[in-house]
Design a protein around this motif. Structure first.
Motif, PDB file in Angstrom:
ATOM      1  N   THR A 161      55.957  77.421  70.528  1.00  0.00           N
ATOM      2  CA  THR A 161      55.601  77.483  71.950  1.00  0.00           C
ATOM      3  C   THR A 161      54.761  76.283  72.359  1.00  0.00           C
ATOM      4  OG1 THR A 161      55.652  79.887  71.829  1.00  0.00           O
ATOM      5  CG2 THR A 161      54.538  78.921  73.717  1.00  0.00           C
ATOM      6  N   VAL A 162      53.826  75.882  71.501  1.00  0.00           N
ATOM      7  CA  VAL A 162      53.007  74.687  71.783  1.00  0.00           C
ATOM      8  C   VAL A 162      53.903  73.466  71.884  1.00  0.00           C
ATOM      9  CG1 VAL A 162      51.294  73.115  70.784  1.00  0.00           C
ATOM     10  CG2 VAL A 162      50.849  75.563  70.812  1.00  0.00           C
ATOM     11  N   GLY A 163      54.822  73.302  70.949  1.00  0.00           N
ATOM     12  CA  GLY A 163      55.720  72.147  70.975  1.00  0.00           C
ATOM     13  C   GLY A 163      56.618  72.137  72.198  1.00  0.00           C
ATOM     14  N   LEU A 164      57.177  73.286  72.545  1.00  0.00           N
ATOM     15  CA  LEU A 164      58.049  73.348  73.731  1.00  0.00           C
ATOM     16  C   LEU A 164      57.268  73.102  75.010  1.00  0.00           C
ATOM     17  CD1 LEU A 164      60.314  76.380  72.778  1.00  0.00           C
ATOM     18  CD2 LEU A 164      61.006  73.978  72.965  1.00  0.00           C
TER      19      LEU A 164
ATOM     20  N   ILE B 106      49.109  65.554  63.943  1.00  0.00           N
ATOM     21  CA  ILE B 106      49.837  65.247  65.181  1.00  0.00           C
ATOM     22  C   ILE B 106      49.088  65.814  66.381  1.00  0.00           C
ATOM     23  CG2 ILE B 106      51.945  65.734  66.483  1.00  0.00           C
ATOM     24  CD1 ILE B 106      53.420  65.638  63.742  1.00  0.00           C
ATOM     25  N   SER B 107      48.624  67.035  66.253  1.00  0.00           N
ATOM     26  CA  SER B 107      47.902  67.674  67.362  1.00  0.00           C
ATOM     27  C   SER B 107      46.587  66.963  67.654  1.00  0.00           C
ATOM     28  CB  SER B 107      47.646  69.144  67.029  1.00  0.00           C
ATOM     29  OG  SER B 107      48.860  69.814  66.850  1.00  0.00           O
ATOM     30  N   LEU B 108      45.899  66.518  66.614  1.00  0.00           N
ATOM     31  CA  LEU B 108      44.659  65.768  66.810  1.00  0.00           C
ATOM     32  C   LEU B 108      44.932  64.455  67.530  1.00  0.00           C
ATOM     33  CD1 LEU B 108      41.611  65.474  66.254  1.00  0.00           C
ATOM     34  CD2 LEU B 108      42.230  64.387  64.083  1.00  0.00           C
ATOM     35  N   ALA B 109      46.000  63.782  67.154  1.00  0.00           N
ATOM     36  CA  ALA B 109      46.354  62.525  67.824  1.00  0.00           C
ATOM     37  C   ALA B 109      46.675  62.757  69.298  1.00  0.00           C
ATOM     38  CB  ALA B 109      47.544  61.884  67.112  1.00  0.00           C
TER      39      ALA B 109
ATOM     40  N   VAL C 190      48.942  70.044  57.407  1.00  0.00           N
ATOM     41  CA  VAL C 190      48.235  68.775  57.618  1.00  0.00           C
ATOM     42  C   VAL C 190      48.941  67.947  58.683  1.00  0.00           C
ATOM     43  CG1 VAL C 190      47.669  66.563  56.507  1.00  0.00           C
ATOM     44  CG2 VAL C 190      47.176  68.708  55.325  1.00  0.00           C
ATOM     45  N   LEU C 191      50.276  67.919  58.636  1.00  0.00           N
ATOM     46  CA  LEU C 191      51.038  67.175  59.657  1.00  0.00           C
ATOM     47  C   LEU C 191      50.841  67.767  61.046  1.00  0.00           C
ATOM     48  CD1 LEU C 191      54.381  66.500  57.744  1.00  0.00           C
ATOM     49  CD2 LEU C 191      52.615  64.832  58.346  1.00  0.00           C
ATOM     50  N   VAL C 192      50.874  69.095  61.145  1.00  0.00           N
ATOM     51  CA  VAL C 192      50.674  69.748  62.450  1.00  0.00           C
ATOM     52  C   VAL C 192      49.281  69.422  62.983  1.00  0.00           C
ATOM     53  CG1 VAL C 192      50.348  71.988  63.571  1.00  0.00           C
ATOM     54  CG2 VAL C 192      52.336  71.603  62.135  1.00  0.00           C
TER      55      VAL C 192
ATOM     56  N   GLY D 180      46.965  70.282  72.245  1.00  0.00           N
ATOM     57  CA  GLY D 180      46.577  69.613  71.010  1.00  0.00           C
ATOM     58  C   GLY D 180      45.514  70.385  70.254  1.00  0.00           C
ATOM     59  N   LEU D 181      44.545  70.925  70.985  1.00  0.00           N
ATOM     60  CA  LEU D 181      43.496  71.724  70.344  1.00  0.00           C
ATOM     61  C   LEU D 181      44.064  73.003  69.735  1.00  0.00           C
ATOM     62  CD1 LEU D 181      40.624  71.262  72.943  1.00  0.00           C
ATOM     63  CD2 LEU D 181      40.866  70.149  70.717  1.00  0.00           C
ATOM     64  N   VAL D 182      44.988  73.629  70.430  1.00  0.00           N
ATOM     65  CA  VAL D 182      45.634  74.832  69.881  1.00  0.00           C
ATOM     66  C   VAL D 182      46.446  74.460  68.642  1.00  0.00           C
ATOM     67  CG1 VAL D 182      47.356  76.616  70.327  1.00  0.00           C
ATOM     68  CG2 VAL D 182      45.686  76.035  72.082  1.00  0.00           C
ATOM     69  N   GLY D 183      47.140  73.344  68.705  1.00  0.00           N
ATOM     70  CA  GLY D 183      47.925  72.879  67.558  1.00  0.00           C
ATOM     71  C   GLY D 183      47.068  72.586  66.341  1.00  0.00           C
ATOM     72  N   ILE D 184      45.879  72.023  66.563  1.00  0.00           N
ATOM     73  CA  ILE D 184      44.959  71.758  65.449  1.00  0.00           C
ATOM     74  C   ILE D 184      44.593  73.071  64.766  1.00  0.00           C
ATOM     75  CG2 ILE D 184      42.623  70.987  64.848  1.00  0.00           C
ATOM     76  CD1 ILE D 184      42.917  68.917  67.144  1.00  0.00           C
ATOM     77  N   SER D 185      44.239  74.069  65.554  1.00  0.00           N
ATOM     78  CA  SER D 185      43.844  75.350  64.957  1.00  0.00           C
ATOM     79  C   SER D 185      45.017  76.006  64.224  1.00  0.00           C
ATOM     80  CB  SER D 185      43.260  76.283  66.012  1.00  0.00           C
ATOM     81  OG  SER D 185      44.231  76.617  66.964  1.00  0.00           O
TER      82      SER D 185
END
Length: 139
Positions: free
Chosen positions: A59-62, A123-126, A118-120, A77-82
């Motif tokens: 859902t975050v990606g879409l 990427i989310s942090l970036a 780690v990749l998620v 991005g913050l949600v993706g980091i978590s």
């Protein structure tokens, strides 16, 4: 941002699929109780939990793919980091995998989920940092 969004979508699908084929139950290994009943090992439950994480990550990606607001990218991005951090914690600390190194979950599933987590998170942090920096430049 589209590359980051598509990367998160692909990673979400992999996080959902890899545990299905690499847990001990898929290899035909289960715990047999004294009464003869077989129950899955804890790697099975780690895989189920990762499946539960894959849906919000998808859902975050879409949402990232179709969103046009800068604030949305930072928050997503913050949600993706978590979600990336929890993806790492499930097989390592929270639920875990089987302790025997020759089990498929220990040799395949755990390293794959750690790498994808780690990749998620990266990427989310970036994405979050890039959009936070843009907001600071505009203000």
């Amino acid at each position: 941002m589209k590359v980051a969004a598509i990367s998160l979508i692909i990673l979400a699908v992999l996080i959902a699929i890899i545990p299905i084929f690499s847990d001990c139950q898929a290899a035909g290994r289960m715990i047999t109780l004294a009464n003869g009943k077989e129950i899955p090992l804890k790697c099975h439950w780690t895989g189920r939990a990762e499946l539960g994480l894959a849906l919000p990550l998808l859902t975050v990606g879409l949402t990232m793919l179709f969103s046009r607001r800068r604030e949305s990218f930072r928050n997503l991005g913050l949600v993706g980091i978590s979600l990336g951090i929890v993806t790492i914690l499930l097989p390592t600390v929270l639920i875990g995998v089987c302790g025997m190194p020759d089990m498929p979950c220990h040799s395949t599933m755990e390293p794959a989920l750690i790498l994808m987590g780690v990749l998620v998170a990266g990427i989310s942090l970036a994405v979050a940092a890039r959009n936070w920096r843009r907001e600071q430049e505009i203000a």
